[in-house]
Design a protein around this motif. Structure first.
Motif, short mmCIF file in Angstrom:
data_model
loop_
_atom_site.label_atom_id
_atom_site.label_comp_id
_atom_site.label_asym_id
_atom_site.label_seq_id
_atom_site.Cartn_x
_atom_site.Cartn_y
_atom_site.Cartn_z
N ASP A 4 0.85 -1.18 0.00
CA ASP A 4 0.00 0.00 0.00
C ASP A 4 0.89 1.23 0.00
OD1 ASP A 4 -1.52 2.26 0.97
OD2 ASP A 4 -3.05 0.84 1.67
N LEU A 5 0.89 1.96 -1.12
CA LEU A 5 1.76 3.13 -1.25
C LEU A 5 1.45 4.19 -0.20
CD1 LEU A 5 1.87 3.54 -5.14
CD2 LEU A 5 3.64 2.61 -3.63
N THR A 43 5.47 10.13 -6.94
CA THR A 43 4.94 11.09 -7.90
C THR A 43 3.89 10.38 -8.72
OG1 THR A 43 6.52 10.52 -9.63
CG2 THR A 43 7.21 12.22 -8.04
N SER A 44 3.09 11.09 -9.47
CA SER A 44 2.07 10.45 -10.30
C SER A 44 2.71 9.59 -11.39
CB SER A 44 1.14 11.49 -10.91
OG SER A 44 1.87 12.39 -11.71
N ARG A 45 3.97 9.81 -11.68
CA ARG A 45 4.67 9.02 -12.69
C ARG A 45 4.93 7.59 -12.22
NH1 ARG A 45 9.89 11.53 -13.71
NH2 ARG A 45 10.93 9.60 -13.23
N LEU A 46 5.17 7.40 -10.92
CA LEU A 46 5.50 6.07 -10.40
C LEU A 46 4.39 5.05 -10.65
CD1 LEU A 46 7.54 4.29 -8.72
CD2 LEU A 46 6.09 4.88 -6.77
N HIS A 78 2.65 0.37 -12.47
CA HIS A 78 1.36 -0.33 -12.51
C HIS A 78 0.55 -0.08 -13.77
CE1 HIS A 78 1.76 -1.49 -8.34
NE2 HIS A 78 1.90 -0.24 -7.96
N GLY A 79 0.90 0.95 -14.52
CA GLY A 79 0.12 1.30 -15.70
C GLY A 79 -1.21 1.95 -15.36
N VAL A 80 -1.28 2.67 -14.24
CA VAL A 80 -2.52 3.33 -13.83
C VAL A 80 -2.29 4.83 -13.68
CG1 VAL A 80 -3.45 1.30 -12.66
CG2 VAL A 80 -2.09 2.93 -11.37
N THR A 81 -3.36 5.57 -13.81
CA THR A 81 -3.32 7.02 -13.67
C THR A 81 -3.63 7.38 -12.22
OG1 THR A 81 -4.11 7.23 -15.93
CG2 THR A 81 -4.27 9.18 -14.55
N SER A 82 -2.85 8.29 -11.68
CA SER A 82 -3.06 8.69 -10.30
C SER A 82 -2.73 10.16 -10.13
CB SER A 82 -2.18 7.85 -9.36
OG SER A 82 -0.83 8.15 -9.61
#
Length: 86
Positions: A7-8, A37-40, A45-49
């Motif tokens: 869990d990040l 960062t949102s890039r990680l 994972h290939g998800v947008t955050s």
């Protein structure tokens, strides 16, 4: 102390330094504010955050955006976060 977390947000709240593994290889490592960062999540994972700062704890807070699969629900979710705190 070394702690393995998936869990990040939990890692960001309790750990000073994070090391993120992707398929058993180090994808990122360092201070939590530099790593989360949102890039990680996009790269691992290939998800947008979206990553913001929790106003109470000042820890990074990762929010997975609607329409983006949660890492635990993706077939490519073997990211095993290892976090440390001195």
């Amino acid at each position: 102390m070394l702690v393995a977390l998936h869990d990040l947000n939990l890692a960001a709240c309790h750990c000073d330094r994070l090391y993120v593994l992707d398929h058993g290889r180090l994808a990122a490592g360092g201070p939590r504010v530099e790593i989360l960062t949102s890039r990680l999540p996009a790269e691992v994972h290939g998800v947008t955050s979206e990553v913001t700062t929790d106003p109470r704890t000042t820890a990074p807070q990762v929010t997975f955006l609607p329409g983006a699969p949660h890492p635990a629900e993706t077939a490519e979710a073997p990211c095993h976060g290892a976090a440390t705190r001195p």
